[in-house]
Design an enzyme around this catalytic site. Structure first.
Site, PDB file in Angstrom:
ATOM      1  N   ASP A  78       0.870  -1.176   0.000  1.00  0.00           N
ATOM      2  CA  ASP A  78       0.000   0.000   0.000  1.00  0.00           C
ATOM      3  C   ASP A  78       0.907   1.226   0.000  1.00  0.00           C
ATOM      4  O   ASP A  78       1.736   1.380   0.909  1.00  0.00           O
ATOM      5  CB  ASP A  78      -0.877   0.027   1.252  1.00  0.00           C
ATOM      6  CG  ASP A  78      -1.908  -1.089   1.293  1.00  0.00           C
ATOM      7  OD1 ASP A  78      -1.903  -1.945   0.390  1.00  0.00           O
ATOM      8  OD2 ASP A  78      -2.729  -1.103   2.234  1.00  0.00           O
ATOM      9  N   HIS A 132       4.938  -7.486  -0.399  1.00  0.00           N
ATOM     10  CA  HIS A 132       4.610  -8.787  -0.977  1.00  0.00           C
ATOM     11  C   HIS A 132       5.271  -8.949  -2.342  1.00  0.00           C
ATOM     12  O   HIS A 132       5.703  -7.973  -2.959  1.00  0.00           O
ATOM     13  CB  HIS A 132       3.092  -8.911  -1.131  1.00  0.00           C
ATOM     14  CG  HIS A 132       2.345  -8.845   0.163  1.00  0.00           C
ATOM     15  ND1 HIS A 132       1.750  -9.948   0.739  1.00  0.00           N
ATOM     16  CD2 HIS A 132       2.079  -7.804   1.007  1.00  0.00           C
ATOM     17  CE1 HIS A 132       1.161  -9.592   1.865  1.00  0.00           C
ATOM     18  NE2 HIS A 132       1.348  -8.292   2.049  1.00  0.00           N
ATOM     19  N   SER A 236       8.226   3.632   4.814  1.00  0.00           N
ATOM     20  CA  SER A 236       9.485   3.814   4.098  1.00  0.00           C
ATOM     21  C   SER A 236       9.228   3.720   2.605  1.00  0.00           C
ATOM     22  O   SER A 236       8.176   4.158   2.132  1.00  0.00           O
ATOM     23  CB  SER A 236      10.547   2.811   4.544  1.00  0.00           C
ATOM     24  OG  SER A 236      11.821   3.253   4.115  1.00  0.00           O
TER      25      SER A 236
END
Length: 267
Positions: A78, A132, A236
């Site tokens: 995200d 992911h 980050s």
């Protein structure tokens, strides 16, 4: 500066990992959720997190659907996409007007091919902090680079040249579904206590020794698209370098892990 920023991040990580009495922790969690406008609809309620770090690293309550079409490339996290383009003479942008050399970021000796397309994913403090696999991968190597832990927000990116290259980072060297080289780079930042990788617990980041080292995998570690690779302990940046792909118009768009962002061409 390296010692200071890394020390501050270690201290922040220790404080964030402390478990206060439940009634105090609930108030801390509620304040954090309010300040950063966090949507917890896909996650456990805030009273379930025993520390601020547990809230930072929250897992999805149930699996998020994603495009399982073999040639689809999905967003690995995200994030806000701050820059994306093909490499220009090995140059990529950390932000407009601030180029860096891609081969230095990923730890190669020679410049990267202009066939590489790069995407910068900025994870803010409000975002889900896990990352992911964007496609089926064979991970060949994890390269861990010691460095600073400067902020990776836009003001800092405009101010600090070669910020991504100078910050602590882990570059995964992999093969994509077509056997082409792919780089998946997790960039550390101020107050990011750790970057964790589920496939190898030996990878240590923000360690006092400031070591730069590589972990090679023979045979390669095979992961499926959507597999949880690891997580930041705050926000980050992920920088993805892929080849032989067609990407959508992504710049300055927010994406969710699992969302289709492009597709691989047939070889």
């Amino acid at each position: 500066m390296i010692a200071l920023s890394n020390a501050l991040s270690r201290v922040f990580g220790s404080v964030a990992g402390y478990e206060f009495p439940s009634f105090i922790q609930k108030g801390i969690n509620a304040l954090y959720v309010k300040i950063f406008k966090i949507d917890l609809s896909e996650f456990e309620p805030l009273e379930n997190y025993k520390s601020l770090n547990a809230l930072f690293t929250r897992s999805l309550k149930k699996e998020r659907p994603f495009d399982k079409t073999p040639n689809a490339c999905i967003a690995p996290c995200d994030a806000l996409i701050t820059e994306c383009a093909f490499l220009d003479n090995d140059s990529a942008l950390q932000i407009k007007g601030m180029p860096y050399k891609a081969h230095e970021l990923v730890g190669e000796i020679n410049p990267l091919s202009p066939s590489f397309f790069y995407v910068n994913f900025y994870l803010s403090p409000k975002d889900y902090h896990h990352y992911h696999a964007p496609c089926d991968l064979e991970i060949l190597e994890a390269r861990c680079f010691a460095g600073k832990l400067l902020p990776v927000n836009k003001p800092s990116l405009h101010k600090n040249k070669n910020l991504f290259v100078g910050n602590e980072r882990v570059a995964l060297v992999a093969k994509d579904i077509q056997g082409n080289r792919l780089y998946f780079v997790a960039v550390g930042a101020l107050n990011v206590g750790k970057m964790r990788f589920n496939f190898d617990k030996n990878i240590q980041t923000n360690a006092k020794a400031h070591l730069t080292q590589a972990y090679s995998y023979n045979p390669p570690i095979k992961v499926k698209k959507g597999d949880n690779l690891g997580n930041f302990e705050m926000g980050s940046t992920i920088v993805l370098f892929v080849q032989n792909t067609a990407f959508k118009d992504l710049k300055e768009k927010s994406v969710k892990f699992g969302e289709s962002i492009g597709e691989f061409h047939a070889n």
